[in-house]
Design an enzyme around this catalytic site. Structure first.
Site, PDB file in Angstrom:
ATOM      1  CG  ASP A 284      -1.855   1.142   1.227  1.00  0.00           C
ATOM      2  OD1 ASP A 284      -2.623   1.348   0.331  1.00  0.00           O
ATOM      3  OD2 ASP A 284      -1.864   2.018   2.190  1.00  0.00           O
ATOM      4  CE  LYS A 285       0.560   7.119  -3.419  1.00  0.00           C
ATOM      5  NZ  LYS A 285       1.073   8.235  -2.449  1.00  0.00           N
ATOM      6  CB  THR A 286      -0.669   6.299   1.837  1.00  0.00           C
ATOM      7  OG1 THR A 286      -0.897   7.150   0.404  1.00  0.00           O
ATOM      8  CG2 THR A 286      -0.586   7.670   2.753  1.00  0.00           C
ATOM      9  CB  THR A 437      -2.096   4.315  -4.534  1.00  0.00           C
ATOM     10  OG1 THR A 437      -2.331   5.536  -4.081  1.00  0.00           O
ATOM     11  CG2 THR A 437      -1.858   4.327  -6.069  1.00  0.00           C
ATOM     12  N   GLY A 438      -5.026   4.816  -3.787  1.00  0.00           N
ATOM     13  CA  GLY A 438      -6.380   5.381  -3.948  1.00  0.00           C
ATOM     14  C   GLY A 438      -5.860   6.716  -4.870  1.00  0.00           C
ATOM     15  CE  LYS A 465      -6.244   0.644   0.328  1.00  0.00           C
ATOM     16  NZ  LYS A 465      -5.529   1.263   1.416  1.00  0.00           N
ATOM     17  CG  ASP A 484       0.131   2.485   7.157  1.00  0.00           C
ATOM     18  OD1 ASP A 484      -0.983   2.419   6.182  1.00  0.00           O
ATOM     19  OD2 ASP A 484       0.292   3.642   7.593  1.00  0.00           O
ATOM     20  CG  ASP A 488      -3.912  -0.923   4.358  1.00  0.00           C
ATOM     21  OD1 ASP A 488      -4.257  -0.535   3.123  1.00  0.00           O
ATOM     22  OD2 ASP A 488      -2.893  -0.001   4.628  1.00  0.00           O
TER      23      ASP A 488
END
Length: 595
Positions: A284-286, A437-438, A465, A484, A488
């Site tokens: 997950d990117k963020t 990513t969103g 996701k 995180d 998720d």
């Protein structure tokens, strides 16, 4: 000790190692006692004493190895000081030394240079570089200042701090880590379950082999009961599954301790065992590849619209929201000293933005796809500027006043300095790396190009996701999900291996099999390396433990008597202990691995 262990095993209807040892001791003792009181034959007193001595030695080696592996918990416990300096009467007040257990939430404690932080808390005064290595595995000190959180057990550098207590006792991060380590050491992997079954079956195999030995030698040598019984006792001694019972648990204990020292907290042994098979790591990117800190880069407005007016509307709408983008916009407004106005009927638009009513007009702050959903289009100038911002890996959110697009705000999420190396390490192991990513596809692909990521899943709504993980699993790939956030959690549970960033939410951590104590994504490669090394040691120990019994049992039964090879009960005990020592030493070699 052995007899008590056998009683416990029989009461639980799970005969095993202790039952076999006790059976050999009782048979040898009973026969020797009968010979002493007149039965024709040769007693085994000397052999019995030697047998018990070597059995005790093997048991001591086993317990020492296990306790040594569990020392990770002891090392973590030592990080906490017994006493703290409580500050009385404000930040600059006097201090008194009190037991840590006497502290209450909201108390202020002073942490002097070189001392350990006694509790989890928030810095209210001072600045220092903190050594969190035994908690996170990160050797580089981390700079902390007012407003930031500190973890119990971390060590202050040259600075002095005043910390407000926010967590105590079992609620602290260190206590949580200790629970994770303890649970992991108590849990069993698939390989360990297999070894436990093999050890249980070995009891019945040993009984069958001893019975067969008794019958065969009673027929072949009916006038030599001493020899017959010696063969039976030797079979029972050699069959003791000391090595087999130790083969997997000791490796698991040591790998858990190694992981804890490197900031890898194993919640589920199955997850650690499966990590070596991972084909795809989905980040997950963020908050994982990036620091999760959004900052406003620019406010771009339509013709005739003042920047601060557009920012004021956006911040007023986003003020009640908790999303990082919302907080960044509100923070920017405060920094520019832009006044907020009253916003009514606030509504979060899951994964797309937020809307509210200001002065009887609907104002929306949202992602580009929201424009398409409403059939709106920005001016050519705004659209071109938005494309350029997206190309620079910036997030674009539009501000819509009524049905008019009055501008957009571009934000950037700082990419972690370690992310590029994390991707490279995974590629070196032949693992594909994907990112979800969103954010818009342009933002996602820009970050992917920067880091060398293979696949990008952009504009993914929180509820989708888990479906993205399932999509990657369709071709048979084994997927590790790294995340995180609360949203998720379903994806972490769907993945073959869920890995949560330690700085993440409790929900995400509870859904994962492995937790990275720090937020360093390079820990994912460490997980795979440790998993492969651990599994290799498990197989080596299983091969030795089972191979030893395959060779030793026939020799104990006397199949090689014709060529002059005869194993005595005492020598059988030595062989059994040697197998235990080999397994224990081989497991200890795991400590030499560098992850």
């Amino acid at each position: 000790m052995f007899l008590r262990g056998a009683v416990d095993e029989l009461r639980s209807r799970r005969p095993g190692m202790m039952t076999l040892i006790s059976l050999a001791i009782v048979v040898a003792f009973g026969y020797s006692l009968a010979v002493t009181f007149g039965l024709h034959g040769m007693d085994f007193w000397w052999e019995l004493a030697t047998l018990i001595l070597i059995m005790l030695l093997g048991h001591w080696i086993e317990m020492s190895a296990v306790m040594g592996a569990q020392d990770a918990l002891g090392q973590l416990a030592k990080l906490l000081p017994d006493e703290a300096e409580r500050v009385i009467g404000g930040v600059d007040g006097a201090t008194e030394t009190v037991p840590v257990g006497a502290l209450s939430l909201g108390d202020l404690v002073r942490v002097r240079p070189g001392s350990s932080v006694p509790v989890d808390g928030e810095i209210v005064d001072g600045r220092s570089d903190l050594d969190e290595s035994l908690l996170t595995g990160e050797s580089k000190p981390v700079s902390r200042t007012v407003g930031e959180q500190v973890i119990a057990g971390s060590i202050s550098g040259t600075g002095s701090l005043v910390v407000r207590v926010t967590k105590l006792g079992g609620d602290t991060a260190l206590a949580g880590i200790m629970r994770l380590v303890s649970d992991a050491q108590a849990s069993k992997s698939g390989t360990q379950v297999l070894a436990d079954r093999a050890a249980a079956w070995l009891f019945y195999v040993a009984l069958a082999a001893a019975s067969l030995t008794l019958v065969v030698w009673a027929i072949l040598r009916p006038g030599d009961p001493s020899f017959v019984l010696e063969r039976v006792v030797t079979v029972l001694v050699i069959a003791c599954p000391h090595a087999l019972g130790l083969a997997i648990p000791l490796v698991a204990q040591i790998s858990t301790a190694i992981g804890a020292r490197n900031g890898l907290l194993i919640r589920d042994r199955h997850a650690m065992e499966d990590a070596r098979l991972i084909d795809v790591v989905l980040f997950d990117k963020t908050g994982t590849l990036t620091e999760g800190r959004q900052g406003v880069v620019a406010v771009v407005t339509a013709d005739g619209q003042p920047e601060n007016a557009v920012l004021s509307l956006a911040a007023s709408v986003e003020a009640p929201a908790e999303h990082p983008i919302a907080r960044a916009i509100v923070t920017e407004a405060k920094t520019r000293r832009v006044a907020l106005v009253r916003a009514d009927e606030f509504e979060a638009l899951g994964g797309r933005g937020a809307t509210a009513v200001i002065d009887d007009v609907s104002v929306t702050v949202g992602a580009p796809r929201l424009l398409a959903e409403r059939g709106l289009a920005p001016s050519d100038r705004l659209a071109e500027a938005a494309r350029e911002a997206a190309g620079r890996a910036q997030t674009v959110v539009y501000v819509i006043h009524g049905s008019e697009v009055i501008g957009f705000i571009s934000l950037a999420d700082v990419v972690r300095a370690e992310s590029a190396e994390a991707v490279r390490l995974l590629h070196d192991r032949g693992v594909r790396v994907a990112m979800l990513t969103g954010d818009s596809r342009e933002v996602g692909e820009a970050v992917a190009r920067q880091l060398g990521i293979d696949e990008v899943f952009a504009e993914v709504l929180p509820g989708d996701k888990a479906a993205t993980v399932a999509q990657l699993q369709k071709d048979g790939s084994r997927v590790a999900m790294v995340g995180d956030g609360v949203n998720d959690a379903p994806a972490l549970a769907q993945a073959d291996v869920g890995i949560a960033i330690g700085a993440g939410t409790d929900v995400a951590i509870e859904s994962a099999g492995i937790v990275l104590a720090s937020s360093d994504p390079r820990g994912v490669a460490k997980v795979i390396t440790l998993s492969a090394a651990t599994y290799r040691k498990m197989l080596q120990n299983l091969a030795w433990a089972t191979g030893y019994n395959v060779v030793a049992l026939p020799l104990a039964a006397g199949v090689a008597t014709g060529i002059g090879i005869l194993v005595s009960p005492a020598f059988g005990a030595v062989l059994m202990s040697v197998s235990t020592i080999v397994v224990a030493l081989n497991a200890q070699l795991l400590r030499r691995i560098r992850i």
